[in-house]
Design a protein around this motif. Structure first.
Motif, PDB file in Angstrom:
ATOM      1  N   LEU A 421       7.648  -1.094   1.579  1.00  0.00           N
ATOM      2  CA  LEU A 421       6.407  -1.378   0.856  1.00  0.00           C
ATOM      3  C   LEU A 421       5.546  -2.379   1.616  1.00  0.00           C
ATOM      4  CD1 LEU A 421       4.692  -0.993  -1.685  1.00  0.00           C
ATOM      5  CD2 LEU A 421       6.003  -2.843  -2.756  1.00  0.00           C
ATOM      6  N   VAL A 422       6.160  -3.431   2.153  1.00  0.00           N
ATOM      7  CA  VAL A 422       5.399  -4.443   2.897  1.00  0.00           C
ATOM      8  C   VAL A 422       4.835  -3.847   4.175  1.00  0.00           C
ATOM      9  CG1 VAL A 422       5.531  -6.660   4.091  1.00  0.00           C
ATOM     10  CG2 VAL A 422       6.724  -6.346   1.919  1.00  0.00           C
ATOM     11  N   ARG A 424       4.041  -0.734   4.731  1.00  0.00           N
ATOM     12  CA  ARG A 424       2.924   0.150   4.390  1.00  0.00           C
ATOM     13  C   ARG A 424       1.672  -0.654   4.047  1.00  0.00           C
ATOM     14  NH1 ARG A 424       7.201   3.024   2.088  1.00  0.00           N
ATOM     15  NH2 ARG A 424       6.837   2.149   0.002  1.00  0.00           N
ATOM     16  N   ARG A 425       1.846  -1.811   3.455  1.00  0.00           N
ATOM     17  CA  ARG A 425       0.687  -2.681   3.219  1.00  0.00           C
ATOM     18  C   ARG A 425       0.082  -3.146   4.530  1.00  0.00           C
ATOM     19  NH1 ARG A 425       3.378  -6.456  -1.490  1.00  0.00           N
ATOM     20  NH2 ARG A 425       3.145  -4.963  -3.237  1.00  0.00           N
ATOM     21  N   TRP A 426       0.965  -3.453   5.491  1.00  0.00           N
ATOM     22  CA  TRP A 426       0.464  -3.854   6.810  1.00  0.00           C
ATOM     23  C   TRP A 426      -0.351  -2.718   7.423  1.00  0.00           C
ATOM     24  CZ3 TRP A 426       2.087  -1.200  11.251  1.00  0.00           C
ATOM     25  CH2 TRP A 426       1.576  -1.691  12.452  1.00  0.00           C
ATOM     26  N   ARG A 427       0.152  -1.485   7.282  1.00  0.00           N
ATOM     27  CA  ARG A 427      -0.588  -0.347   7.832  1.00  0.00           C
ATOM     28  C   ARG A 427      -1.970  -0.251   7.197  1.00  0.00           C
ATOM     29  NH1 ARG A 427       0.889   6.160   7.302  1.00  0.00           N
ATOM     30  NH2 ARG A 427      -1.190   6.890   7.843  1.00  0.00           N
ATOM     31  N   ARG A 428      -2.050  -0.419   5.879  1.00  0.00           N
ATOM     32  CA  ARG A 428      -3.341  -0.315   5.198  1.00  0.00           C
ATOM     33  C   ARG A 428      -4.303  -1.389   5.662  1.00  0.00           C
ATOM     34  NH1 ARG A 428      -7.216   2.550   4.323  1.00  0.00           N
ATOM     35  NH2 ARG A 428      -8.639   1.822   2.693  1.00  0.00           N
ATOM     36  N   VAL A 429      -3.808  -2.605   5.815  1.00  0.00           N
ATOM     37  CA  VAL A 429      -4.676  -3.693   6.302  1.00  0.00           C
ATOM     38  C   VAL A 429      -5.134  -3.399   7.728  1.00  0.00           C
ATOM     39  CG1 VAL A 429      -4.757  -6.138   6.878  1.00  0.00           C
ATOM     40  CG2 VAL A 429      -3.627  -5.391   4.779  1.00  0.00           C
ATOM     41  N   TYR A 496       3.098 -10.227   8.752  1.00  0.00           N
ATOM     42  CA  TYR A 496       3.840  -9.324   7.873  1.00  0.00           C
ATOM     43  C   TYR A 496       5.326  -9.284   8.213  1.00  0.00           C
ATOM     44  CZ  TYR A 496      -0.079  -7.617   5.169  1.00  0.00           C
ATOM     45  OH  TYR A 496      -1.130  -7.539   4.288  1.00  0.00           O
TER      46      TYR A 496
END
Length: 536
Positions: A421-422, A424-429, A496
């Protein structure tokens, strides 16, 4: 017994410091330290502070001893009627009974001593009433938890109270604890043992404890057969002398038919007259009363000089164990964090499926597929790092006795999901960063933001294996833009990765943090003792 208010304040502060002590780790010496803490609280709450606040209160003599010693029979015989009864089964589990003169009832009706016990006051009853109640089945055999039964008897001298305590060796742990707490509330300890058990460990533990605390102590050797009374008394006296207790008053009660009544019989008054006379003298003679009270109070105060540093040492050992356990977790995750950074520099993320897609990009692998493979590879790297750190922690904690209080049951099954989950958040940012950079380009044909994000991710995670990713990124958005994106993207990667490792580390430390083992209580205990000694 005149006491300055400052001493009472110092004792109250010391009591609060003792109550704040936490000893959660199963270290060598911890059980003794926990018992010391319980005894200190009991003596401060139930005896020392109440006695110093009210030196004129009646003397409390607690009758203590092991199973079947005849405590109830002794109390009944001292009072002259049945006020307390032994249990039918051994060890007995009776509700403790306090007997005092009617004029002294107000001293024990409130919470001055033993505040944790609810009072049940039963006025003096005749034998007929008691027998009727017993026949109905609602007699004193019924156990009531957390209750102190108070009875009054005019046959006792005013100023004296007797307390029949549960067996100190009861099979019921709550009764053993209660018996110890009741003894801690006593002005006078009356230790009862029998001719057949006077050498047992339990009575001698109580005698040694009484000597350690310096309390006013009396021993009763009960149920001694007439034919061996001289020999048993001499042997018991020799044991007391050898233990440094030769000056302790000793009373012998012969074995009589009434002794076998299970606490329901009454011994002849002549059998208990010497003990009753001794107790009465302590009450009615001012000098004897002062000596008994002052001896016990000063003994408890003196014992603080040894027990408080012992408790402070146990607190220090607990904190040292907490530091070791915490250090093992922090060192393991710091080591794995450094390994992850080294793997990133070497391009370890760009391997397996991610390397295949990078080589096929952009002809046979889309930007999204490259990004997804890099995300999966980074997630796997972090999962391996966390698993390795946990394995190191388990190895170190396995050699630590203290870890038994906090060791996790096994690998965390939700760890992989949290890490994914973390990442994937990095990817979005990262994608939002690429979109922002593309929007600021002053070109008629702007590059695809997803392509920019894929090349940026490859350049950040591929190390030496993806040197061309930076060149291809510069071709699309310019050298300055590429440099700017790499700097900001590099900060994101570091942020991250640390977020993942720190979050997992903190979860491993959460059980330790919940125990709240800090260094402050050690210094606070010593400081409180110092103030108490100064005020004394």
């Amino acid at each position: 017994m005149d006491v300055r208010p400052q001493l009472l304040d110092a004792l109250s502060a010391l009591r609060d410091r003792v109550a704040a002590v936490r000893l959660p780790f199963p270290l060598p010496g911890a059980p003794r330290a926990r018992q010391t803490r319980v005894e200190l609280l009991a003596q401060l709450d139930d005896y020392l502070v109440p006695r110093l606040r009210a030196p004129e209160a009646p003397l409390l003599a607690v009758i203590g001893g092991s199973t079947g010693a005849g405590k109830s029979t002794l109390v009944n015989s001292l009072v002259g009627r049945r006020v307390t009864e032994a249990g039918v089964l051994r060890p007995t589990t009776r509700t403790p009974v306090l007997v005092c003169h009617p004029d002294d009832h107000h001293w024990f009706a409130g919470q001055r001593v033993l505040p944790q016990l609810t009072r049940v006051w039963l006025p003096e009853r005749c034998e007929e009433e008691r027998e009727d109640q017993d026949a109905r089945g609602d007699g004193s055999e019924e156990q009531e938890s957390g209750v102190l039964r108070v009875e009054t008897s005019a046959s006792l001298p005013a100023g004296l109270a007797l307390l029949d305590a549960p067996d100190i060796d009861s099979l019921v742990s709550a009764n053993r604890v209660l018996a110890a707490e009741l003894l801690c509330a006593a002005d006078i300890w009356v230790m009862v043992t029998t001719a057949s058990r006077y050498a047992d460990a339990v009575p001698w533990h109580l005698l040694r404890t009484a000597k350690e605390y310096g309390v006013t102590l009396v021993t009763v050797l009960d149920r001694v057969p007439h034919q061996v009374v001289g020999e048993v008394s001499r042997q018991y006296a020799a044991l007391l002398t050898r233990a440094g207790l030769g000056a302790v008053p000793r009373f012998t009660v012969p074995e009589l038919p009434e002794s076998a009544g299970g606490g329901n019989g009454l011994l002849p008054s002549t059998a208990v007259a010497p003990l009753l006379e001794w107790l009465t003298h302590r009450v009615r003679d001012p000098a004897a009363r002062q000596q008994a009270v002052a001896r016990t109070a000063c003994g408890v105060m003196d014992s603080l000089n040894a027990r408080m540093p012992e408790l402070a040492g146990a607190v220090a050992a607990q904190y040292a164990a907490s530091v070791r356990l915490t250090g093992a977790v922090e060192n393991a995750y710091a080591k794995e964090g450094a390994r992850v950074r080294g793997r990133l520099e070497s391009g370890a993320v760009l391997s397996g499926d991610a390397l295949t897609r990078w080589r096929a990009h952009p002809a046979d692998a889309t930007d999204g597929e490259l990004l997804e493979s890099l995300v999966d590879s980074l997630t796997a790297l972090l999962q391996c790092a966390v698993a390795a750190a946990d394995e190191q922690v388990r190895a170190v904690w396995g050699a630590e006795p203290a870890a038994r209080a906090v060791v996790p049951a096994g690998p965390d099954p939700e760890s992989g999901e949290r890490i994914g989950l973390v990442v994937r958040r990095w990817r979005r940012v990262l994608e939002e960063l690429a979109e922002e950079e593309v929007r600021e380009l002053e070109r008629p044909a702007a590059p695809d933001p997803e392509a920019v994000a894929a090349l940026l991710a490859a350049s950040l995670l591929g190390g030496r294996r993806a040197r061309s990713a930076g060149e291809r990124l510069a071709e699309r958005i310019g050298a300055q833009g590429a440099l700017r994106l790499r700097d900001r993207g590099g900060e994101l990667v570091t942020t991250y990765i640390e977020r993942v490792l720190h979050a997992e580390r903190d979860r491993r430390l959460a059980p330790l943090d919940a125990l709240d083992v800090t260094p402050e209580p050690q210094a606070e205990l010593i400081a409180a003792l110092s103030v108490t000694k100064k005020e004394r």
